[in-house]
Design an enzyme around this catalytic site. Structure first.
Site, PDB file in Angstrom:
ATOM      1  N   ASP A   1     -33.418  15.760  -1.605  1.00 52.55           N
ATOM      2  CA  ASP A   1     -34.348  16.884  -1.782  1.00 52.55           C
ATOM      3  C   ASP A   1     -34.883  17.410  -0.452  1.00 52.55           C
ATOM      4  O   ASP A   1     -35.805  18.243  -0.432  1.00 52.55           O
ATOM      5  CB  ASP A   1     -35.490  16.514  -2.728  1.00 52.55           C
ATOM      6  CG  ASP A   1     -36.373  15.408  -2.179  1.00 52.55           C
ATOM      7  OD1 ASP A   1     -35.871  14.600  -1.377  1.00 52.55           O
ATOM      8  OD2 ASP A   1     -37.560  15.361  -2.546  1.00 52.55           O
TER       9      ASP A   1
ATOM     10  N   SER B   1     -35.437  12.458  -5.123  1.00 53.43           N
ATOM     11  CA  SER B   1     -35.459  12.269  -3.664  1.00 53.43           C
ATOM     12  C   SER B   1     -34.194  11.609  -3.127  1.00 53.43           C
ATOM     13  O   SER B   1     -33.113  12.153  -3.254  1.00 53.43           O
ATOM     14  CB  SER B   1     -36.711  11.474  -3.298  1.00 53.43           C
ATOM     15  OG  SER B   1     -36.888  11.470  -1.917  1.00 53.43           O
TER      16      SER B   1
ATOM     17  N   ASP C   1     -31.944  13.813   2.938  1.00 53.27           N
ATOM     18  CA  ASP C   1     -31.805  13.128   1.658  1.00 53.27           C
ATOM     19  C   ASP C   1     -31.605  14.190   0.572  1.00 53.27           C
ATOM     20  O   ASP C   1     -31.473  15.383   0.871  1.00 53.27           O
ATOM     21  CB  ASP C   1     -33.018  12.220   1.377  1.00 53.27           C
ATOM     22  CG  ASP C   1     -34.289  12.983   1.115  1.00 53.27           C
ATOM     23  OD1 ASP C   1     -34.411  14.115   1.614  1.00 53.27           O
ATOM     24  OD2 ASP C   1     -35.165  12.468   0.391  1.00 53.27           O
TER      25      ASP C   1
HETATM   26 MG    MG Z   1     -36.897  12.917  -0.530  1.00 56.78          MG
END
Ligand code: MG
Length: 435
Positions: A236, A97, A234
């Site tokens: 992902d 992430s 971010d």
């Molecule tokens: Mg994320």
């Protein structure tokens, strides 16, 4: 029987740690075996992190060993994988992430939503007891590479948005959004200027977390290009944060209120640490409060059949798309709103902002300190124990939470007219409790 490993507990965002140190191929293999023991078909994707292919291959080997069929969709954003999980048993996303580049992790999805607590526990049980199901030699799994997941996601977003002719700067942070957000916005009719939109697991341009401090280039480019807005993701792309037409970063609580006032019809879900401004702007709407973490917001949204959920960190959930936060759809929706309603900075001006103060105190025995803090806060106002302890007072609120990862107690205070004084009172209570 394999040794129970403490970091194999699913947190609110799956497992996460430093690649090849905390999260190794062995762990990924076990996790693949455990998930494959329950699900005969699994879709697998990854973000551009350096260790992504290694972990993806290990988790795939585990799945195949259990006899599962694997559908590999390659390098995709988390919300794209979450959507793809709808057509298969479940979905595994290899991602860390918004964490720094050296991290890697695994999140698991079913029907477009993160595994709930019960689904997580079933996997943990198999991992703890080592009761994997190994397939017979002639029943091991197979791999397919359909390559349509991104197109499916783009199609769904375009079906749910109208055209827009804005100038938009997109900063993908060299993350997974690079393969989708600029294309979606161009399809909508926008002129798109891309920054850091080549996937690179070293994240050379900026830290993957899209916060005010990491988005200097996006802010200056919006100003220099005289753009209508800026978008940042971010690593992902389940998160989206924005910059307005003046080049100013839009704070998370403002973005949350901005979406909520447009999406809410009957019910929404937000975590306990979201600003009270949401309650003041949405009279007559049910506002369900949850623990901090987008998984909890999604679970609650499903339960109350809400129209929208979000976290000030930049996770926006639109159930019409899926119950996974979708930074790409959020970007498209924001662009659609600005096209229809006008300048973003002006639209944001109508949303009040209440002062917030945050701090953290070192604490070795968090449990003992929290008992003392609870007793003290109970005397101040209405108490909520969803996550840590929150005292709702007439002119604001105090939230005291033990950190999940560090030996710290965190304080958050919000008040429209009395923030410093409330923070001082909270600080005094916490300082005494940790002494
Ligand atoms: Mg994320």
């Amino acid at each position: 029987m394999s040794e129970p490993k403490k970091f194999l507990k699913f947190g609110s965002s799956g497992i996460r740690g430093i690649a090849n140190k905390e999260i190794t191929p062995q762990i990924a293999l076990d996790l693949g075996l455990a998930i494959g023991s329950l699900y005969p078909e699994v879709v697998v994707g990854r973000d551009p992190r350096i260790a992504g292919e290694m972990i993806e291959n290990a988790v795939t080997a585990g799945l195949l060993s259990s006899g599962s069929k694997v559908v590999r969709i390659g390098m995709v954003p988390t919300p794209t994988l979450a959507l793809a999980s709808k057509g298969h048993g479940c979905g595994i996303m290899v991602t860390a992430s918004h964490n720094p580049a050296e991290y890697i992790g695994i999140k698991v999805f079913k029907d477009g939503m993160s595994f709930d607590t019960e689904q997580q526990q079933k996997i943990e049980e198999i991992l703890m007891t080592g009761t994997f199901r190994y397939a017979n030699w002639d029943k091991t799994g197979s791999v397919r590479n359909p390559g349509t997941a991104i197109d499916d996601h783009i199609g769904l977003i375009l079906q749910n948005t109208s055209n827009a002719c804005l100038k938009v700067v997109v900063d993908c942070g060299c993350g997974a959004a690079s393969v989708i957000t600029p294309y979606v916005l161009r399809e909508m009719g926008c002129e798109v200027i891309t920054l850091n939109s080549q996937p690179d697991g070293h994240f050379p341009a900026r830290e993957p977390e899209p916060v005010d401090e990491t988005l200097g280039l996006l802010k200056s480019t919006v100003r220099a290009a005289d753009a209508d807005l800026g978008i940042a993701h971010d690593g992902d792309a389940d998160r989206m944060m924005a910059v307005d037409d003046q080049g100013n970063f839009v704070k998370g609580d403002k973005m949350l209120a901005f979406f909520a006032i447009r999406e809410a019809k009957k019910a929404i879900a937000v975590p306990v640490d979201a600003s009270k401004v949401i309650d003041d702007l949405l009279a007559g709407i049910k506002i369900a409060r949850t623990k901090v973490g987008d998984v909890y917001v999604a679970e609650e949204l499903k339960k109350i059949k809400g129209e929208f959920g979000g976290e000030p960190s930049g996770a926006w959930i639109f159930p019409r798309i899926s119950l996974c936060p979708d930074g790409i759809y959020a970007a498209a929706r924001l662009v659609e709103i600005v096209e229809k309603e006008g300048e973003l900075s002006r639209l944001l001006d109508s949303i009040p902002e209440y002062p917030v103060k945050r701090g953290a105190y070192l604490c070795r025995d968090k449990e003992r300190a929290m008992i003392k803090i609870t007793q003290e806060l109970k005397g101040l106002g209405e108490i909520n124990t969803l996550d840590g302890i929150k005292a709702d007072l007439e002119d604001g609120w105090i939230l005291v939470r033990p950190s999940g990862t560090e030996p710290k107690i965190r304080i958050t205070v919000e008040s429209s007219n009395n923030c410093d004084e409330l923070y001082r009172r909270a600080e005094e209570i916490v300082r005494k409790a940790v002494a």
